[in-house]
Enzyme design. Structure first.
Site, PDB file in Angstrom:
ATOM      1  N   THR A  89       1.318  -6.850  -1.907  1.00 28.00           N
ATOM      2  CA  THR A  89       0.777  -5.492  -1.984  1.00 28.00           C
ATOM      3  C   THR A  89      -0.747  -5.509  -2.010  1.00 28.00           C
ATOM      4  O   THR A  89      -1.400  -4.664  -1.387  1.00 28.00           O
ATOM      5  CB  THR A  89       1.299  -4.777  -3.237  1.00 28.00           C
ATOM      6  OG1 THR A  89       2.713  -4.922  -3.304  1.00 28.00           O
ATOM      7  CG2 THR A  89       0.949  -3.305  -3.218  1.00 28.00           C
ATOM      8  N   THR A  90      -1.332  -6.489  -2.717  1.00 33.64           N
ATOM      9  CA  THR A  90      -2.789  -6.613  -2.735  1.00 33.64           C
ATOM     10  C   THR A  90      -3.334  -6.887  -1.335  1.00 33.64           C
ATOM     11  O   THR A  90      -4.469  -6.527  -1.026  1.00 33.64           O
ATOM     12  CB  THR A  90      -3.221  -7.729  -3.709  1.00 33.64           C
ATOM     13  OG1 THR A  90      -2.640  -7.473  -4.991  1.00 33.64           O
ATOM     14  CG2 THR A  90      -4.727  -7.798  -3.852  1.00 33.64           C
TER      15      THR A  90
ATOM     16  N   TYR B 113      11.596   2.360  -3.871  1.00 34.00           N
ATOM     17  CA  TYR B 113      11.918   3.723  -3.477  1.00 34.00           C
ATOM     18  C   TYR B 113      13.410   4.025  -3.483  1.00 34.00           C
ATOM     19  O   TYR B 113      13.840   5.019  -4.040  1.00 34.00           O
ATOM     20  CB  TYR B 113      11.323   4.094  -2.096  1.00 34.00           C
ATOM     21  CG  TYR B 113      11.486   5.560  -1.768  1.00 34.00           C
ATOM     22  CD1 TYR B 113      10.708   6.512  -2.416  1.00 34.00           C
ATOM     23  CD2 TYR B 113      12.427   5.993  -0.853  1.00 34.00           C
ATOM     24  CE1 TYR B 113      10.862   7.863  -2.151  1.00 34.00           C
ATOM     25  CE2 TYR B 113      12.598   7.342  -0.581  1.00 34.00           C
ATOM     26  CZ  TYR B 113      11.813   8.269  -1.234  1.00 34.00           C
ATOM     27  OH  TYR B 113      11.978   9.609  -0.978  1.00 34.00           O
TER      28      TYR B 113
ATOM     29  N   TYR C 232       9.757 -10.495  -7.463  1.00 34.46           N
ATOM     30  CA  TYR C 232       8.643  -9.701  -7.975  1.00 34.46           C
ATOM     31  C   TYR C 232       9.205  -8.451  -8.643  1.00 34.46           C
ATOM     32  O   TYR C 232       9.800  -7.606  -7.985  1.00 34.46           O
ATOM     33  CB  TYR C 232       7.718  -9.344  -6.815  1.00 34.46           C
ATOM     34  CG  TYR C 232       6.482  -8.539  -7.159  1.00 34.46           C
ATOM     35  CD1 TYR C 232       6.006  -8.417  -8.459  1.00 34.46           C
ATOM     36  CD2 TYR C 232       5.764  -7.914  -6.147  1.00 34.46           C
ATOM     37  CE1 TYR C 232       4.866  -7.692  -8.753  1.00 34.46           C
ATOM     38  CE2 TYR C 232       4.621  -7.181  -6.425  1.00 34.46           C
ATOM     39  CZ  TYR C 232       4.173  -7.065  -7.723  1.00 34.46           C
ATOM     40  OH  TYR C 232       3.049  -6.343  -8.007  1.00 34.46           O
TER      41      TYR C 232
ATOM     42  N   ARG D 278       5.641   0.361  -9.460  1.00 35.61           N
ATOM     43  CA  ARG D 278       5.563   0.659  -8.031  1.00 35.61           C
ATOM     44  C   ARG D 278       6.945   0.886  -7.425  1.00 35.61           C
ATOM     45  O   ARG D 278       7.095   1.623  -6.462  1.00 35.61           O
ATOM     46  CB  ARG D 278       4.875  -0.489  -7.280  1.00 35.61           C
ATOM     47  CG  ARG D 278       3.362  -0.522  -7.416  1.00 35.61           C
ATOM     48  CD  ARG D 278       2.781  -1.597  -6.505  1.00 35.61           C
ATOM     49  NE  ARG D 278       1.342  -1.729  -6.638  1.00 35.61           N
ATOM     50  CZ  ARG D 278       0.452  -1.147  -5.833  1.00 35.61           C
ATOM     51  NH1 ARG D 278       0.863  -0.373  -4.848  1.00 35.61           N
ATOM     52  NH2 ARG D 278      -0.840  -1.329  -6.007  1.00 35.61           N
TER      53      ARG D 278
ATOM     54  N   LYS E   1       7.648 -13.015 -10.735  1.00 40.37           N
ATOM     55  CA  LYS E   1       6.359 -12.386 -11.028  1.00 40.37           C
ATOM     56  C   LYS E   1       6.688 -11.161 -11.866  1.00 40.37           C
ATOM     57  O   LYS E   1       7.219 -10.167 -11.364  1.00 40.37           O
ATOM     58  CB  LYS E   1       5.637 -11.987  -9.749  1.00 40.37           C
ATOM     59  CG  LYS E   1       4.303 -11.281  -9.986  1.00 40.37           C
ATOM     60  CD  LYS E   1       3.654 -10.835  -8.681  1.00 40.37           C
ATOM     61  CE  LYS E   1       2.369 -10.055  -8.966  1.00 40.37           C
ATOM     62  NZ  LYS E   1       1.741  -9.554  -7.717  1.00 40.37           N
TER      63      LYS E   1
ATOM     64  N   ILE F 267       0.042 -14.472 -11.357  1.00 41.69           N
ATOM     65  CA  ILE F 267      -0.240 -14.058  -9.980  1.00 41.69           C
ATOM     66  C   ILE F 267      -1.367 -13.057 -10.122  1.00 41.69           C
ATOM     67  O   ILE F 267      -1.166 -11.933 -10.576  1.00 41.69           O
ATOM     68  CB  ILE F 267       0.985 -13.424  -9.293  1.00 41.69           C
ATOM     69  CG1 ILE F 267       2.220 -14.292  -9.465  1.00 41.69           C
ATOM     70  CG2 ILE F 267       0.675 -13.170  -7.819  1.00 41.69           C
ATOM     71  CD1 ILE F 267       2.168 -15.636  -8.781  1.00 41.69           C
TER      72      ILE F 267
END
Length: 292
Positions: free
Chosen positions: A46-47, A109, A135, A140, A164, A206
């Site tokens: 995402t980063t 989502y 993750y 999110r 993560k 992370i």
């Protein structure tokens, strides 16, 4: 315990001014990070603005970074999406690029229940023999994996060997370490919670701020591992302004802006990510000043 390393940087993806992926800049940044405190990289997370990057560009990024600096550290390819079929097919293709490991997020989502999460990660695990990191980021995603589901996956697919953990829930982190063997790797997914998570069994982070302070993050973890708790706490306190600034608005806006200010490859954002406003930029630049 063998791990992926103490500090794994969730790397931004540099773009050219025309918005295309800056492959040369990405390789340059990857080498810089691995030379400045990072033991490995997560590429196209995402980063790294992964939702806006095509599969073909991601695969080329994996390949180019592995070829240039794969011997310097652990290269982890982010292959998870909220489509199981897409995740499986992309995992197969990414596994052929030479990366060391894979990362897959809890599907976002569509908010699957625990059985749906189990079946999703089962399918991904059956698509590759590489080590897989799950993750967990409910903020999110909208939902969380449980320790029981994680333990079930690890029992049946031992190469699902890391998480993560970015729920911000120390009770969940503790339950994960209680439910899984010592060899299962738990990484903090939140820079500011790295030190507390070490105390309940994390082996590293992370990290986002490691773009700027990778060596300091590594030193903090090493101090904790060597039972120098006061030193670890001191370093943590020194990093607090940076932790705060790098999450003053949605990640990766602050860190990409900061990397650009450091003179490293970064480039513009792809919408819906955009520049920080003037007040946010001032906070970021103030926190960055000691690291220039």
């Amino acid at each position: 315990m063998k791990t992926f390393g103490r500090v794994i940087t969730a790397m931004i993806t540099p773009f050219c001014q025309d918005g295309t992926v800056d492959f040369e800049g990405s390789v340059q940044l990857a080498n810089y990070l691995l030379d400045h405190g990072s033991d490995g990289l997560v590429v196209c997370g995402t980063t790294g603005e992964s939702p806006t990057i095509s599969d073909e560009d991601k695969l080329l990024l994996f390949q180019r970074i592995v070829e240039s600096c794969g011997k310097k550290g652990t290269i982890i390819a982010n292959t998870g999406t909220n489509s199981t079929q897409h995740s499986v097919e992309f995992t197969k293709r990414a596994s052929a690029t030479g990366v060391d490991a894979l990362m897959a997020v809890v599907p976002f989502y569509n908010k699957p229940n625990q059985e749906g999460q189990y079946l999703h990660f089962k399918a991904i695990a059956e698509a590759s023999s590489l080590p897989i990191m799950i993750y967990n980021v409910p903020g999110r995603v909208g939902t969380s994996i449980t320790a029981n589901t994680l333990a079930r996956l690890h029992r049946e697919y031992p190469h699902i060997c890391a998480i993560k953990e970015a729920s911000g829930n120390l009770n969940l982190a503790s339950e994960i370490k209680y439910s899984l063997p010592d060899s299962f790797m738990m990484y903090s997914g939140d820079d500011g919670l790295t030190l507390p998570l070490l105390s309940v069994g994390a082996c590293g982070v992370i990290s986002v701020v490691s773009h700027i302070a990778g060596t300091k993050m590594s030193n903090m973890i090493q101090a904790y591992e060597e039972n120098r708790g006061l030193d670890a706490e001191r370093i943590h306190r020194e990093l607090v302004p940076l932790f705060k600034a790098m999450f003053i608005t949605t990640n990766p806006i602050p860190i990409k802006y900061a990397v650009r200010k450091m003179g490293l490859p970064a480039g513009p954002f792809r919408l819906p990510m955009c520049e920080p406003n003037d007040a946010e930029a001032a906070v970021i630049e103030s926190a960055l000043e000691p690291y220039k």
